[in-house]
Design an enzyme around this catalytic site. Structure first.
Site, short mmCIF file in Angstrom:
data_model
loop_
_atom_site.label_atom_id
_atom_site.label_comp_id
_atom_site.label_asym_id
_atom_site.label_seq_id
_atom_site.Cartn_x
_atom_site.Cartn_y
_atom_site.Cartn_z
CE LYS A 149 10.68 2.22 11.64
NZ LYS A 149 10.12 2.67 10.37
CG ASP B 251 11.59 -1.91 11.80
OD1 ASP B 251 12.34 -2.63 12.48
OD2 ASP B 251 11.57 -1.97 10.57
CG HIS C 46 11.48 -6.43 10.86
ND1 HIS C 46 11.04 -7.73 10.87
CD2 HIS C 46 10.62 -5.76 10.05
CE1 HIS C 46 9.97 -7.86 10.09
NE2 HIS C 46 9.70 -6.67 9.59
NE ARG D 58 -0.19 5.78 6.96
CZ ARG D 58 -1.23 4.96 7.03
NH1 ARG D 58 -2.32 5.20 6.33
NH2 ARG D 58 -1.18 3.91 7.81
N PRO E 278 16.89 3.46 12.60
CG PRO E 278 16.01 3.79 10.47
CD PRO E 278 17.28 3.46 11.20
CD GLN F 3 17.88 -0.16 10.31
OE1 GLN F 3 18.36 -0.27 9.19
NE2 GLN F 3 16.58 0.01 10.50
CG PHE G 40 15.12 -3.81 8.24
CD1 PHE G 40 13.96 -3.59 8.94
CD2 PHE G 40 15.06 -3.90 6.86
CE1 PHE G 40 12.74 -3.47 8.29
CE2 PHE G 40 13.84 -3.78 6.20
CZ PHE G 40 12.69 -3.56 6.91
NE ARG H 236 -3.62 2.22 2.55
CZ ARG H 236 -3.93 2.69 3.74
NH1 ARG H 236 -3.61 2.01 4.83
NH2 ARG H 236 -4.57 3.84 3.87
#
Length: 282
Positions: free
Chosen positions: A199, A218, A220, A155, A216, A262, A266, A107
């Site tokens: 984030k 998240d 994960h 959003r 970041p 990261q 990730f 999306r």
DNA sequence: TAGGGACCTGCC
DNA sequence: GCAGGTCCCT
């Protein structure tokens, strides 16, 4: 070559197997063959090299990472070609990430494609209209209702408002200031924008501004961090304080390469978390 | 600070 | 339910 990050939202596979992508005013049609790339573009080769950090020597980068964090070994071995993108236009990365909260990739890609379609037409490739991502003025002028009916959900409100907020702070001057500011201050400043929390501020710094010390966190990275670095947090929730501690820990461990570290964590967790969770929960 | 809930939409 | 969170409120 593996690439993650905001800019992948505007890459897609053509029917002939090539990948078509846009970055700033540049477009690239890429065919991968063995260990080479064949690139068709409206820009010189350096643009492609820069975008994919092809000038970064991965071997020495990997050595630097492993010297600080040997626990990365399996991830680096699994994704030896993983690279950070280095985008031309911070506006595109910033607004792409405003589409990501509480959302899924498919999306998000559609929303980013919609925003891009508002921008000026750059070219037509293989019958595909290539748009430059719209500038701040153009984004701020999109009515919320238009985005609502285009499937942006809540959003729809934050995206034009964030563009206005940047313009109120000087527009491109604000973005250039972010680029120069010390990390923590840049991270704080971005969070003045509606829709941008810790984030997204990190995502924007890493992918839109190529601040490679950004981490970041998240779901994960939270899983990877509790697995490797904070086992005492397993089974607890990620709070704002823990979020900040993970980033600080990664920067202390990997310095300006924390964002690269990261990416390995990730990418691995993104591909393997389902099977990993099945193993640990059974 | 931590905890809880709402928020748009579409896919698993 | 949950997805690469943020915001607002106790």
């Amino acid at each position: 070559m593996n690439v993650t990050g905001g800019q992948v939202f505007r890459w897609r596979e053509l029917e002939d197997g090539r990948w078509l992508g846009v970055d700033g005013s540049a477009w690239f049609a890429v065919r991968t063959a063995a260990d080479r790339y064949h690139v068709q573009s409206n820009q010189p080769e350096q643009s492609f090299v820069r975008l994919f950090s092809l000038d970064v020597d991965l071997r020495s980068l990997h050595e630097a990472l492993l010297g600080r964090g040997p626990e990365l070994m399996p991830y680096i071995e699994a994704f030896p070609g993983l690279r950070l993108v280095r985008t031309e236009d911070p506006v595109e990365g910033l607004f792409s990430f405003l589409c990501t909260p509480n959302n899924h990739i498919k999306r998000i890609a559609g929303m980013v494609r919609y925003l891009a379609s508002v921008g000026p037409l750059l070219d037509t490739v293989e019958g595909e209209a290539i748009h430059r991502f719209p500038g701040l003025e153009l984004i701020s002028a999109i009515p919320e209702e238009t985005l609502r009916t285009s499937g942006f959900g809540y959003r729809a409100a934050t995206i034009p408002r964030a563009a206005s907020a940047i313009l109120e702070r000087g527009g491109s001057a604000f973005l250039e200031r972010i680029q120069r500011l010390p990390f923590e201050e840049a991270h704080q400043s971005l969070q003045e924008l509606p829709g941008v929390g810790p984030k997204l501020a990190d995502c924007i710094l890493l992918f839109a501004f190529h601040r490679t010390e950004a981490v970041p966190v998240d779901t994960h990275i939270w899983q990877a961090a509790t697995r490797h670095y904070f086992p005492e947090w397993q089974g607890t929730d990620l709070t704002g304080k823990k979020y900040a501690q993970i980033g600080a820990f990664m920067r202390e461990r990997f310095g300006n390469h924390a964002g690269w570290a990261q990416q390995f964590l990730f990418h691995d967790n993104m591909l393997n978390w389902r099977t990993r969770r099945t193993q640990t929960s059974s």
